[in-house]
Design an enzyme around this catalytic site. Sequence first.
Site, PDB file in Angstrom:
ATOM      1  N   ASP A 142       0.856  -1.190   0.000  1.00 50.30           N
ATOM      2  CA  ASP A 142       0.000   0.000   0.000  1.00 50.30           C
ATOM      3  C   ASP A 142       0.894   1.243   0.000  1.00 50.30           C
ATOM      4  OD1 ASP A 142      -3.206   0.567   0.943  1.00 50.30           O
ATOM      5  OD2 ASP A 142      -1.766   2.217   1.162  1.00 50.30           O
ATOM      6  N   ILE A 143       0.498   2.242  -0.770  1.00 52.37           N
ATOM      7  CA  ILE A 143       1.310   3.458  -0.915  1.00 52.37           C
ATOM      8  C   ILE A 143       1.299   4.306   0.354  1.00 52.37           C
ATOM      9  CG2 ILE A 143      -0.447   5.073  -1.814  1.00 52.37           C
ATOM     10  CD1 ILE A 143       1.586   5.736  -4.068  1.00 52.37           C
ATOM     11  N   GLU A 172     -12.472   3.403  -1.439  1.00 50.34           N
ATOM     12  CA  GLU A 172     -11.937   4.519  -2.225  1.00 50.34           C
ATOM     13  C   GLU A 172     -11.597   4.110  -3.655  1.00 50.34           C
ATOM     14  OE1 GLU A 172      -8.688   6.054   0.050  1.00 50.34           O
ATOM     15  OE2 GLU A 172     -10.010   6.839   1.621  1.00 50.34           O
ATOM     16  N   VAL A 173     -10.982   2.966  -3.809  1.00 46.62           N
ATOM     17  CA  VAL A 173     -10.570   2.537  -5.149  1.00 46.62           C
ATOM     18  C   VAL A 173     -11.556   1.467  -5.637  1.00 46.62           C
ATOM     19  CG1 VAL A 173      -8.739   1.524  -6.547  1.00 46.62           C
ATOM     20  CG2 VAL A 173      -8.149   3.039  -4.631  1.00 46.62           C
ATOM     21  N   ASN A 198     -12.895  -3.272   1.964  1.00 49.80           N
ATOM     22  CA  ASN A 198     -13.998  -2.324   1.972  1.00 49.80           C
ATOM     23  C   ASN A 198     -14.838  -2.535   0.727  1.00 49.80           C
ATOM     24  OD1 ASN A 198     -13.345  -0.942   4.405  1.00 49.80           O
ATOM     25  ND2 ASN A 198     -11.636   0.018   3.336  1.00 49.80           N
ATOM     26  N   HIS A 244      -9.967  -5.035  -3.636  1.00 54.16           N
ATOM     27  CA  HIS A 244      -8.648  -5.223  -3.022  1.00 54.16           C
ATOM     28  C   HIS A 244      -8.837  -5.703  -1.599  1.00 54.16           C
ATOM     29  CE1 HIS A 244      -9.929  -1.027  -2.725  1.00 54.16           C
ATOM     30  NE2 HIS A 244      -9.343  -0.959  -1.536  1.00 54.16           N
ATOM     31  N   MET A 245      -7.965  -6.622  -1.182  1.00 49.34           N
ATOM     32  CA  MET A 245      -7.939  -7.095   0.200  1.00 49.34           C
ATOM     33  C   MET A 245      -6.721  -6.478   0.858  1.00 49.34           C
ATOM     34  SD  MET A 245      -9.595  -9.072   2.324  1.00 49.34           S
ATOM     35  CE  MET A 245     -10.513 -10.247   1.329  1.00 49.34           C
ATOM     36  N   HIS A 246      -6.950  -5.746   1.952  1.00 46.89           N
ATOM     37  CA  HIS A 246      -5.835  -5.230   2.744  1.00 46.89           C
ATOM     38  C   HIS A 246      -5.328  -6.359   3.642  1.00 46.89           C
ATOM     39  CE1 HIS A 246      -6.785  -0.806   2.185  1.00 46.89           C
ATOM     40  NE2 HIS A 246      -7.982  -1.298   1.949  1.00 46.89           N
TER      41      HIS A 246
HETATM   42  P1  AMP Z   1      -9.908   1.527   0.268  1.00 38.96           P
HETATM   43  O1  AMP Z   1     -10.328   2.664   1.151  1.00 38.96           O
HETATM   44  O2  AMP Z   1     -10.154   0.189   0.915  1.00 38.96           O
HETATM   45  O3  AMP Z   1     -10.473   1.637  -1.127  1.00 38.96           O
HETATM   46  O4  AMP Z   1      -8.332   1.615   0.179  1.00 38.96           O
HETATM   47  C1  AMP Z   1      -7.613   2.045  -0.926  1.00 38.96           C
HETATM   48  C2  AMP Z   1      -6.157   1.875  -0.594  1.00 38.96           C
HETATM   49  O5  AMP Z   1      -5.403   2.017  -1.785  1.00 38.96           O
HETATM   50  C3  AMP Z   1      -5.612   2.905   0.414  1.00 38.96           C
HETATM   51  O6  AMP Z   1      -5.060   2.217   1.530  1.00 38.96           O
HETATM   52  C4  AMP Z   1      -4.528   3.641  -0.402  1.00 38.96           C
HETATM   53  O7  AMP Z   1      -3.422   4.026   0.375  1.00 38.96           O
HETATM   54  C5  AMP Z   1      -4.173   2.614  -1.468  1.00 38.96           C
HETATM   55  N1  AMP Z   1      -3.606   3.147  -2.698  1.00 38.96           N
HETATM   56  C6  AMP Z   1      -4.092   4.158  -3.463  1.00 38.96           C
HETATM   57  N2  AMP Z   1      -3.314   4.357  -4.541  1.00 38.96           N
HETATM   58  C7  AMP Z   1      -2.325   3.437  -4.470  1.00 38.96           C
HETATM   59  C8  AMP Z   1      -1.202   3.124  -5.290  1.00 38.96           C
HETATM   60  N3  AMP Z   1      -0.922   3.792  -6.421  1.00 38.96           N
HETATM   61  N4  AMP Z   1      -0.380   2.112  -4.913  1.00 38.96           N
HETATM   62  C9  AMP Z   1      -0.634   1.417  -3.768  1.00 38.96           C
HETATM   63  N5  AMP Z   1      -1.682   1.660  -2.957  1.00 38.96           N
HETATM   64  C10 AMP Z   1      -2.509   2.666  -3.293  1.00 38.96           C
END
Ligand code: AMP
Length: 123
Positions: free
Chosen positions: A34-35, A100-101, A92, A105-107
């Site tokens: 994660d960035i 957000e994205v 999420n 994605h699984m954290h």
């Molecule tokens: P979510 O709120 O679950 O959608 O989390 C999105 C995650 O994506 C956040 O933890 C961000 O820090 C991460 N993120 C966004 N852009 C990037 C990127 N270019 N590379 C790696 N992680 C990212």
Amino acid sequence: MPAYDPNNIFARILRGEIPCKKVHESAHSLAFHDINPLAPIHVLVIPKGPYVDFDDFSAKASAEEQADYLKAIGDTARVVGADAGGYRLLSNCGVNANQEVPHLHMHIFGGRMLGRMLKREGE
Ligand code: AMP
């Protein structure tokens, strides 16, 4: 559910348009750091297919993709050493979860005590 946006940031990572710090890859899944890490270990595991969120993936992905994704999550946790002290998985899904994205994605969080899993309402 909104249509899949092929220009979301993770789709662009999958196409190689922007870089990522890759930790693991399988036939149908990719894992990278994660960035903006929230724990000493914070990696994301995504399917390579165009799925908006977990709901979309669980409804539409093939059995092969789903099995690959599940295994990739466990393999990724071991690659980064999260299995040693324990870890938390979090995905999420949609508005209530503040996703957000818009690409599943699984954290994977680890490397420290992570506390309670969710704040109570009003906290
Ligand atoms: P979510 O709120 O679950 O959608 O989390 C999105 C995650 O994506 C956040 O933890 C961000 O820090 C991460 N993120 C966004 N852009 C990037 C990127 N270019 N590379 C790696 N992680 C990212």
